[in-house]
Write a protein that holds these residues in place. Sequence first.
Motif, PDB file in Angstrom:
ATOM      1  N   TYR A  88      -4.257 -12.061   0.264  1.00  0.00           N
ATOM      2  CA  TYR A  88      -3.220 -13.474  -0.715  1.00  0.00           C
ATOM      3  C   TYR A  88      -2.032 -13.578   0.345  1.00  0.00           C
ATOM      4  O   TYR A  88      -1.219 -12.579   0.789  1.00  0.00           O
ATOM      5  CB  TYR A  88      -2.819 -12.400  -1.922  1.00  0.00           C
ATOM      6  CG  TYR A  88      -3.860 -12.078  -2.827  1.00  0.00           C
ATOM      7  CD1 TYR A  88      -4.327 -12.983  -3.711  1.00  0.00           C
ATOM      8  CD2 TYR A  88      -4.453 -10.918  -2.880  1.00  0.00           C
ATOM      9  CE1 TYR A  88      -5.462 -12.762  -4.575  1.00  0.00           C
ATOM     10  CE2 TYR A  88      -5.472 -10.551  -3.681  1.00  0.00           C
ATOM     11  CZ  TYR A  88      -5.852 -11.713  -4.730  1.00  0.00           C
ATOM     12  OH  TYR A  88      -6.975 -11.265  -5.428  1.00  0.00           O
ATOM     13  N   GLU A  90       0.784 -14.615  -0.293  1.00  0.00           N
ATOM     14  CA  GLU A  90       2.256 -14.191  -0.674  1.00  0.00           C
ATOM     15  C   GLU A  90       2.521 -12.593  -0.883  1.00  0.00           C
ATOM     16  O   GLU A  90       3.487 -11.975  -1.247  1.00  0.00           O
ATOM     17  CB  GLU A  90       2.418 -14.786  -2.147  1.00  0.00           C
ATOM     18  CG  GLU A  90       1.725 -14.324  -3.428  1.00  0.00           C
ATOM     19  CD  GLU A  90       0.219 -14.884  -3.251  1.00  0.00           C
ATOM     20  OE1 GLU A  90      -0.480 -14.438  -4.555  1.00  0.00           O
ATOM     21  OE2 GLU A  90      -0.162 -15.429  -2.598  1.00  0.00           O
ATOM     22  N   MET A  91       1.435 -11.944  -0.387  1.00  0.00           N
ATOM     23  CA  MET A  91       1.625 -10.294  -0.297  1.00  0.00           C
ATOM     24  C   MET A  91       1.768  -9.687   0.856  1.00  0.00           C
ATOM     25  O   MET A  91       0.991 -10.194   1.900  1.00  0.00           O
ATOM     26  CB  MET A  91       0.600  -9.740  -1.315  1.00  0.00           C
ATOM     27  CG  MET A  91       0.713 -10.089  -2.722  1.00  0.00           C
ATOM     28  SD  MET A  91      -0.919  -9.460  -3.674  1.00  0.00           S
ATOM     29  CE  MET A  91      -1.135  -7.941  -3.326  1.00  0.00           C
ATOM     30  N   THR A  92       2.567  -8.781   1.013  1.00  0.00           N
ATOM     31  CA  THR A  92       2.633  -8.165   2.485  1.00  0.00           C
ATOM     32  C   THR A  92       1.529  -7.167   2.787  1.00  0.00           C
ATOM     33  O   THR A  92       0.892  -6.724   1.764  1.00  0.00           O
ATOM     34  CB  THR A  92       4.139  -7.397   2.690  1.00  0.00           C
ATOM     35  OG1 THR A  92       4.002  -6.226   1.487  1.00  0.00           O
ATOM     36  CG2 THR A  92       5.188  -8.246   2.364  1.00  0.00           C
ATOM     37  N   ARG A  94       1.857  -4.079   2.774  1.00  0.00           N
ATOM     38  CA  ARG A  94       2.111  -2.817   1.990  1.00  0.00           C
ATOM     39  C   ARG A  94       1.470  -3.024   0.476  1.00  0.00           C
ATOM     40  O   ARG A  94       1.116  -2.269  -0.263  1.00  0.00           O
ATOM     41  CB  ARG A  94       3.633  -2.520   1.867  1.00  0.00           C
ATOM     42  CG  ARG A  94       3.837  -1.383   1.146  1.00  0.00           C
ATOM     43  CD  ARG A  94       5.283  -1.229   0.842  1.00  0.00           C
ATOM     44  NE  ARG A  94       6.077  -1.033   1.966  1.00  0.00           N
ATOM     45  CZ  ARG A  94       6.543   0.163   2.686  1.00  0.00           C
ATOM     46  NH1 ARG A  94       5.964   1.227   2.180  1.00  0.00           N
ATOM     47  NH2 ARG A  94       7.043   0.260   3.922  1.00  0.00           N
ATOM     48  N   GLU A  95       1.906  -4.375   0.189  1.00  0.00           N
ATOM     49  CA  GLU A  95       1.408  -4.802  -1.422  1.00  0.00           C
ATOM     50  C   GLU A  95       0.017  -4.781  -1.577  1.00  0.00           C
ATOM     51  O   GLU A  95      -0.268  -4.530  -2.418  1.00  0.00           O
ATOM     52  CB  GLU A  95       2.198  -6.208  -1.767  1.00  0.00           C
ATOM     53  CG  GLU A  95       3.756  -6.018  -1.857  1.00  0.00           C
ATOM     54  CD  GLU A  95       4.501  -7.281  -1.907  1.00  0.00           C
ATOM     55  OE1 GLU A  95       5.569  -7.317  -2.650  1.00  0.00           O
ATOM     56  OE2 GLU A  95       3.766  -8.437  -1.433  1.00  0.00           O
ATOM     57  N   HIS A  96      -0.822  -5.250  -0.452  1.00  0.00           N
ATOM     58  CA  HIS A  96      -2.211  -5.258  -0.284  1.00  0.00           C
ATOM     59  C   HIS A  96      -2.741  -3.914  -0.661  1.00  0.00           C
ATOM     60  O   HIS A  96      -3.355  -3.652  -1.569  1.00  0.00           O
ATOM     61  CB  HIS A  96      -2.888  -5.916   0.769  1.00  0.00           C
ATOM     62  CG  HIS A  96      -2.795  -7.279   0.712  1.00  0.00           C
ATOM     63  ND1 HIS A  96      -1.985  -8.435   1.346  1.00  0.00           N
ATOM     64  CD2 HIS A  96      -3.789  -8.091   0.230  1.00  0.00           C
ATOM     65  CE1 HIS A  96      -2.176  -9.442   1.026  1.00  0.00           C
ATOM     66  NE2 HIS A  96      -3.412  -9.578   0.398  1.00  0.00           N
ATOM     67  N   GLU A  98      -1.025  -1.299  -1.976  1.00  0.00           N
ATOM     68  CA  GLU A  98      -0.564  -0.638  -3.021  1.00  0.00           C
ATOM     69  C   GLU A  98      -1.468  -1.188  -4.330  1.00  0.00           C
ATOM     70  O   GLU A  98      -1.865  -0.573  -5.231  1.00  0.00           O
ATOM     71  CB  GLU A  98       0.818  -0.845  -3.145  1.00  0.00           C
ATOM     72  CG  GLU A  98       1.709   0.040  -2.439  1.00  0.00           C
ATOM     73  CD  GLU A  98       3.198  -0.184  -2.478  1.00  0.00           C
ATOM     74  OE1 GLU A  98       3.385  -1.232  -2.992  1.00  0.00           O
ATOM     75  OE2 GLU A  98       3.985   0.384  -2.178  1.00  0.00           O
ATOM     76  N   PHE A  99      -1.868  -2.456  -3.954  1.00  0.00           N
ATOM     77  CA  PHE A  99      -2.533  -3.063  -5.364  1.00  0.00           C
ATOM     78  C   PHE A  99      -3.994  -2.477  -5.215  1.00  0.00           C
ATOM     79  O   PHE A  99      -4.504  -2.203  -6.386  1.00  0.00           O
ATOM     80  CB  PHE A  99      -2.725  -4.731  -5.045  1.00  0.00           C
ATOM     81  CG  PHE A  99      -3.305  -5.432  -5.979  1.00  0.00           C
ATOM     82  CD1 PHE A  99      -2.873  -5.526  -7.252  1.00  0.00           C
ATOM     83  CD2 PHE A  99      -4.782  -6.004  -5.734  1.00  0.00           C
ATOM     84  CE1 PHE A  99      -3.586  -6.374  -8.107  1.00  0.00           C
ATOM     85  CE2 PHE A  99      -5.590  -6.579  -6.527  1.00  0.00           C
ATOM     86  CZ  PHE A  99      -4.938  -6.878  -7.640  1.00  0.00           C
ATOM     87  N   SER A 115      -2.991   6.056   3.073  1.00  0.00           N
ATOM     88  CA  SER A 115      -2.475   4.921   3.769  1.00  0.00           C
ATOM     89  C   SER A 115      -1.697   5.151   4.903  1.00  0.00           C
ATOM     90  O   SER A 115      -2.016   4.450   6.041  1.00  0.00           O
ATOM     91  CB  SER A 115      -1.523   4.378   2.922  1.00  0.00           C
ATOM     92  OG  SER A 115      -0.295   5.013   2.653  1.00  0.00           O
ATOM     93  N   GLU A 129       5.464  -4.659   6.220  1.00  0.00           N
ATOM     94  CA  GLU A 129       6.127  -5.684   5.568  1.00  0.00           C
ATOM     95  C   GLU A 129       5.836  -7.097   6.097  1.00  0.00           C
ATOM     96  O   GLU A 129       6.576  -8.248   5.675  1.00  0.00           O
ATOM     97  CB  GLU A 129       7.673  -5.527   5.582  1.00  0.00           C
ATOM     98  CG  GLU A 129       8.018  -4.230   5.482  1.00  0.00           C
ATOM     99  CD  GLU A 129       7.788  -3.551   3.801  1.00  0.00           C
ATOM    100  OE1 GLU A 129       7.621  -4.497   3.326  1.00  0.00           O
ATOM    101  OE2 GLU A 129       7.642  -2.435   3.486  1.00  0.00           O
ATOM    102  N   ASN A 147      -8.023  -1.355   3.216  1.00  0.00           N
ATOM    103  CA  ASN A 147      -8.101  -1.309   1.736  1.00  0.00           C
ATOM    104  C   ASN A 147      -9.571  -0.619   1.274  1.00  0.00           C
ATOM    105  O   ASN A 147      -9.623   0.168   0.454  1.00  0.00           O
ATOM    106  CB  ASN A 147      -8.205  -2.755   1.132  1.00  0.00           C
ATOM    107  CG  ASN A 147      -6.820  -3.372   1.210  1.00  0.00           C
ATOM    108  OD1 ASN A 147      -5.814  -2.486   1.328  1.00  0.00           O
ATOM    109  ND2 ASN A 147      -6.759  -4.661   1.178  1.00  0.00           N
TER     110      ASN A 147
END
Length: 252
Positions: A88, A90-92, A94-96, A98-99, A115, A129, A147
Motif C-alpha cells: 500500500y 500510503e503505508m510505511t 512499520r504500518e505494513h 503492524e497491519f 519484527s 518509516e 510479513n
Amino acid sequence: MTVLKVEDLFSGYERKPIIKGITFELYKNEILGIIGSNGAGKTTLLKTLLGIIPYSKGGVYIENQELKDNLFAAKKSIAYIPEVPILYGEMTLREHMEFTAMAHEVNKPDYSKRSAFLLKKFRMEGKLEHFPNTFSKGMRQKVMVMNAFLYEPKIYIVDEPFIGLDPKAIEDFLQLLEEKRVKGASVIMSTHVLDTAEKICDRFLLIEEGEVLAYGSLEEIQQNFTLDNYSLREIYHQLAGEASEESEGWDE
C-alpha cells in the motif's frame, strides 16, 4: 500427514480452464516445488489454492476441509508471498508489518521479537518509516517475505520468491523457510530456479499447459520416466519438450 489435497482440479478465467485435472497432495514438513514454463498455469494454480480464483470442478481440501466452505479459516492458515509485491503506497514499512500482525492476531511480545529479528535479518531496520515508493524491487520483495514470517501459518505458498532478491537475502529466505519446515510448516513454491529447487524441495509437480507432466520425488520421477541420473532441469526439458511436440501434432 496430508495438510492440503487437490483432486481433479479445473480453474481459470471466464469459464476457460487454465488448470486442467490437476491432482496432488502436500504433506506436513515438506517443500513441494511447482515447476513449469511461463504460462504453464503455475500462478493460476497457486491463486486457486488461495481462493483468489474460483475452481469450476474438483476439490481443494485443507486439513480435510473443503476450501470453498472454509475460505476465511483457510486464508488464516496460509502465508502468501507473490511474485509481484503487493504493498500500500500510503503505508510505511512499520504500518505494513503492524497491519499484518494485527490481521493474524500476533500478540505484542511476539510481534516485537519477530519484527526486530526480521528487520535485522533482511537489513531493513532503517526503513521502518519509509514508504514503498522509495523501495527497490528487491526491498519490496523483502517486505512481503518479512510479513509472511511474522506469524505462524501451516502452509507457505510462494510464487517465484527469488526475483529481485540479492544473494544474501535469498540465502536468508531459504534458511528461514527450512526452519519453518522443520517446525511443522509445509511449503508450496513455484520457481524457475531449478538447481535451487532440486536442492531444497522434497517433491515436485511439473506442469505444462495446465496439466501434470510429472509428480513425485526426483527419484520417483526418474524411475517413472526411465530418466535415471537426470537432473530436475534435464527432466523438465525432456518432458516439456515431449508435451510441446504432442500438442503441435494434435493441432495438425
